[in-house]
Write a protein that holds these residues in place. Structure first.
Motif, PDB file in Angstrom:
ATOM      1  N   LYS A   1      -6.093   3.998  -5.626  1.00 31.55           N
ATOM      2  CA  LYS A   1      -4.911   4.497  -4.903  1.00 31.55           C
ATOM      3  C   LYS A   1      -4.117   3.353  -4.287  1.00 31.55           C
ATOM      4  CE  LYS A   1      -5.784   9.347  -4.368  1.00 31.55           C
ATOM      5  NZ  LYS A   1      -4.980   9.902  -5.453  1.00 31.55           N
ATOM      6  N   GLU A   2      -3.937   2.284  -5.058  1.00 35.31           N
ATOM      7  CA  GLU A   2      -3.180   1.134  -4.580  1.00 35.31           C
ATOM      8  C   GLU A   2      -1.849   1.036  -5.313  1.00 35.31           C
ATOM      9  OE1 GLU A   2      -5.864  -2.511  -3.273  1.00 35.31           O
ATOM     10  OE2 GLU A   2      -6.633  -1.585  -5.099  1.00 35.31           O
TER      11      GLU A   2
ATOM     12  N   LYS B   1      -4.512   2.939   8.735  1.00 33.10           N
ATOM     13  CA  LYS B   1      -5.817   2.376   8.376  1.00 33.10           C
ATOM     14  C   LYS B   1      -5.727   1.537   7.094  1.00 33.10           C
ATOM     15  CE  LYS B   1     -10.686   3.511   7.732  1.00 33.10           C
ATOM     16  NZ  LYS B   1     -10.782   2.571   6.604  1.00 33.10           N
ATOM     17  N   ARG B   2      -4.942   2.028   6.123  1.00 35.52           N
ATOM     18  CA  ARG B   2      -4.790   1.270   4.867  1.00 35.52           C
ATOM     19  C   ARG B   2      -4.118  -0.076   5.125  1.00 35.52           C
ATOM     20  NH1 ARG B   2      -4.951   4.870  -0.014  1.00 35.52           N
ATOM     21  NH2 ARG B   2      -3.378   3.572  -0.965  1.00 35.52           N
ATOM     22  N   PHE B   3      -3.107  -0.081   5.986  1.00 36.55           N
ATOM     23  CA  PHE B   3      -2.447  -1.351   6.333  1.00 36.55           C
ATOM     24  C   PHE B   3      -3.454  -2.291   7.013  1.00 36.55           C
ATOM     25  CE2 PHE B   3       2.329  -0.006   6.718  1.00 36.55           C
ATOM     26  CZ  PHE B   3       2.326   0.307   5.379  1.00 36.55           C
ATOM     27  N   THR B   4      -4.205  -1.739   7.954  1.00 37.50           N
ATOM     28  CA  THR B   4      -5.181  -2.560   8.685  1.00 37.50           C
ATOM     29  C   THR B   4      -6.240  -3.117   7.731  1.00 37.50           C
ATOM     30  OG1 THR B   4      -4.854  -1.173  10.613  1.00 37.50           O
ATOM     31  CG2 THR B   4      -6.798  -2.580  10.615  1.00 37.50           C
ATOM     32  N   ASP B   5      -6.736  -2.245   6.857  1.00 34.08           N
ATOM     33  CA  ASP B   5      -7.761  -2.679   5.898  1.00 34.08           C
ATOM     34  C   ASP B   5      -7.241  -3.818   5.013  1.00 34.08           C
ATOM     35  OD1 ASP B   5      -9.363  -0.756   6.924  1.00 34.08           O
ATOM     36  OD2 ASP B   5      -9.226   0.619   5.196  1.00 34.08           O
TER      37      ASP B   5
ATOM     38  N   ALA C   1       3.636   1.834  12.316  1.00 36.81           N
ATOM     39  CA  ALA C   1       3.841   2.562  11.055  1.00 36.81           C
ATOM     40  C   ALA C   1       3.300   3.981  11.187  1.00 36.81           C
ATOM     41  CB  ALA C   1       3.149   1.826   9.902  1.00 36.81           C
ATOM     42  N   GLU C   2       2.172   4.119  11.855  1.00 37.06           N
ATOM     43  CA  GLU C   2       1.583   5.446  12.064  1.00 37.06           C
ATOM     44  C   GLU C   2       2.579   6.354  12.792  1.00 37.06           C
ATOM     45  OE1 GLU C   2      -2.304   5.250  13.777  1.00 37.06           O
ATOM     46  OE2 GLU C   2      -2.360   7.396  14.294  1.00 37.06           O
TER      47      GLU C   2
ATOM     48  N   MET D   1       5.844   1.374   3.730  1.00 37.22           N
ATOM     49  CA  MET D   1       5.355   2.711   4.116  1.00 37.22           C
ATOM     50  C   MET D   1       5.545   3.713   2.982  1.00 37.22           C
ATOM     51  SD  MET D   1       6.457   2.895   8.185  1.00 37.22           S
ATOM     52  CE  MET D   1       8.006   1.982   8.137  1.00 37.22           C
ATOM     53  N   GLY D   2       6.721   3.630   2.336  1.00 38.03           N
ATOM     54  CA  GLY D   2       7.000   4.553   1.240  1.00 38.03           C
ATOM     55  C   GLY D   2       5.988   4.441   0.109  1.00 38.03           C
TER      56      GLY D   2
END
Lengths: 386, 386
Positions: free
Chosen positions: A156-157, A357-361, A378-379, A267-268
């Motif tokens: 899912k990237e 979370k995806r951004f942080t990861d 972003a959240e 984000m999109g």
């Protein structure tokens, strides 16, 4: 104005009938891999035009590149390139096919372990197999830039790559192709190009007067031709202005010497990766709320935009800026584009935290023109977009 | 919009301090001929900056290229290129030095009898010795295009050449160079760039909405920064907008898909060849009267120009168009540029017929965007300009 380096060597062949000039541009004895998408080019006649123009070449075909070009599909095309000793790639399609072809151009010459590293290494791509494009869907500007975005369903990237080695050698832009594009995709194209300009313009003033005006020229033109395009895609003059505007929106020119935002795209992309929402629509969902959330730092440019694009000459900077955001949303609505996430999926209630979370990861600590937009920001922006 | 082909491969390095990046762009072991003009670069420090940046190369110098680069001078440089086995040219100067360098780039590889044929053959130049530029005088756009104009005193000729082989490999645009440019040359540069845009814009409407707006963006920016530039050439932000506007005015972009006029340049070149009047000033002499003489065919664009550049929103098309011409003349006057031929020479009384005869002798039967402007029309326009 900031310092900049700019070079864009792509040759553009623009106008009706240019497809027949393919053979003037491709070296004799090339072995071509022709890449395309779901097969719409077989219905609208473009496939036949391209095949006829290439009748004196050896051509191998690879169709079925999906919207949001998928890594696993492209890996099959890469095998074909190697097995068939292809030396030239020709993308016949929109941004997804062209982006996929750019990945293949780099992957064909890549010496490392896994071509996926081209997307995760964050290194500029300096060489690729020569490729050209026949654009069938104006939107992304990929036909005259050196960037690509590739999706990997397995993880899912959706990640970006690019570099000076990834400009098309040439691109054919025949506005007649717009006649057969469905309304939904036309609306997406207008929204995508419009947002590309905003990402490079809606930041803070840097005294780049000419770049601002060029950006505004594209926005004004898209606003002017959008109704005509949606009413009659066979309106050649509207189509040609639309097509050239989409190319100019993201060929590097308006980005020179000015800050870029690009957080709307970041984000999109997550919304597309998570829910399969059309790329352009994710931008329309996130964009206006991004501007609301970052109002203080963007209000001067928002007010300039409101004045110059929407003729809002009365009111304070803040009032004009707010109207500018509303007008943007209204413009997307006028194209039939919904701007709330909940209009696309019922599973939105955790999206803000999932994206955060995806951004942080991924180690992303600051996006936007000041590199200060955090995953937590972003959240909140995505929550404003439910 | 007309069909077009567009490619501009020149790399631009823009901003303060870019001169020191020369060595990153020129291949090691190149033997460079550094070309410059009358020596102002030795006074303003640019010569020293360039020499320091090239300290690891073998550099031969050729100074003294005059304004309106003179064939006989360039022939001496050509001899040097051959005797010294030069393989790379570096123009450090304005349009004259760069145009002269373009001629030398083509002449260095020319196989025919006399290099003057490069100017009389009317054939596109497809190959040249690699060359780059360090721009010291924004005006002509030569730093990012493939055209050149060369003068031959012996025959009082001023002729153009160009082709895809004559783009600079790269050009360095450091707006700090503007600090030491005399007012007269700054005024010339603004006038030259402004007229370059008009030549590509002031024709008839073709529905090229984006090209029109790009052209207008450059005009608006030149009008906006002109007072600041003349007041304080060290105003970096004004200088950078001026410099980038001059480049964009003639790098091919705004010419795509639209008709070009260029009769103002054709007539202006004769005034320079006959009387040595600064190129830009000849354009200011001829331009407004060219628009008056061709009012009927240009009035719609003239009115659009009056509206968008000079905010003339009241009145008929004709009224707005007329005000547009007046505003243009006023703009030139505000720069300290005289717009009558008699303000430059006392020997003007036969100029119209002399120019007409020269056009006829050269076989030119029709100039302008419709190719219908005859030598006799040119005679009348020049007579209106006395």
């Amino acid at each position: 104005m900031n310092n900049f380096e700019f070079k864009n060597p792509t040759k553009i062949l623009f106008g009706e009938g240019q497809i027949e000039n393919l053979s003037k541009e491709i070296p004799k004895n090339s072995k071509i891999l022709m890449l395309y998408g779901g097969g719409s080019i077989k219905k609208n006649g473009i496939y036949d035009q391209v095949k006829e123009a290439l009748s004196n070449y050896e051509v191998v075909e690879f169709g079925g590149i999906p919207a949001n070009p998928e890594y696993s599909v492209l890996m099959k095309a890469l095998k074909l390139i190697k097995n068939e000793n292809i030396d030239c790639l020709l993308a016949v399609g929109g941004g997804s096919v062209i982006d996929g072809t750019k990945f293949l151009s780099a992957a064909a010459l890549y010496k490392g372990d896994s071509p996926w590293n081209l997307l995760t290494d964050n290194k500029p791509i300096t060489e690729g197999m020569p490729f050209a494009t026949v654009l069938t869907l104006p939107a992304t500007g990929s036909e005259m830039n050196s960037g690509a975005v590739i999706t990997r369903e397995e993880t899912k990237e959706k990640l970006a790559m690019g570099g000076p080695g990834l400009f098309p050698v040439f691109s054919i832009l025949d506005p007649q192709v717009i006649r057969s594009i469905p309304q939904r995709q036309l609306a997406n194209g207008i929204t995508d190009a419009f947002t590309h300009v905003l990402e490079q313009y809606m930041t803070y003033p840097t005294g780049a007067l000419l770049q601002d005006r060029f950006a505004e020229s594209i926005l004004q033109t898209l606003v002017e031709v959008a109704p005509a395009i949606l009413k009659d895609p066979a309106d050649y003059n509207a189509a040609s202005n639309f097509m050239w505007s989409c190319t100019m929106a993201l060929n590097g020119l308006i980005q020179q010497g000015v800050p870029g935002d690009w957080a709307v795209h970041a984000m999109g992309h997550e919304l597309t990766a998570l829910y399969g929402i059309d790329h352009a629509r994710t931008l329309a969902i996130v964009g206006p709320n991004h501007y609301r959330y970052n109002f203080e730092s963007k209000k001067v440019k928002l007010a300039q935009y409101a004045e110059r694009i929407w003729n809002i000459v009365e009111g304070t900077v803040e009032e004009k800026a707010n109207i500018g955001i509303e007008k943007t949303e209204e413009f997307f609505h006028s194209l039939g584009i919904n701007t709330k996430l909940s209009e696309y999926t019922d599973e939105y209630s955790e999206t803000g935290s999932i994206v955060s979370k995806r951004f942080t990861d991924r180690g992303w600590t600051g996006l936007g023109e000041h590199k200060t937009l955090t995953p937590s920001d972003a959240e909140k922006i995505i929550e404003m977009s439910y």
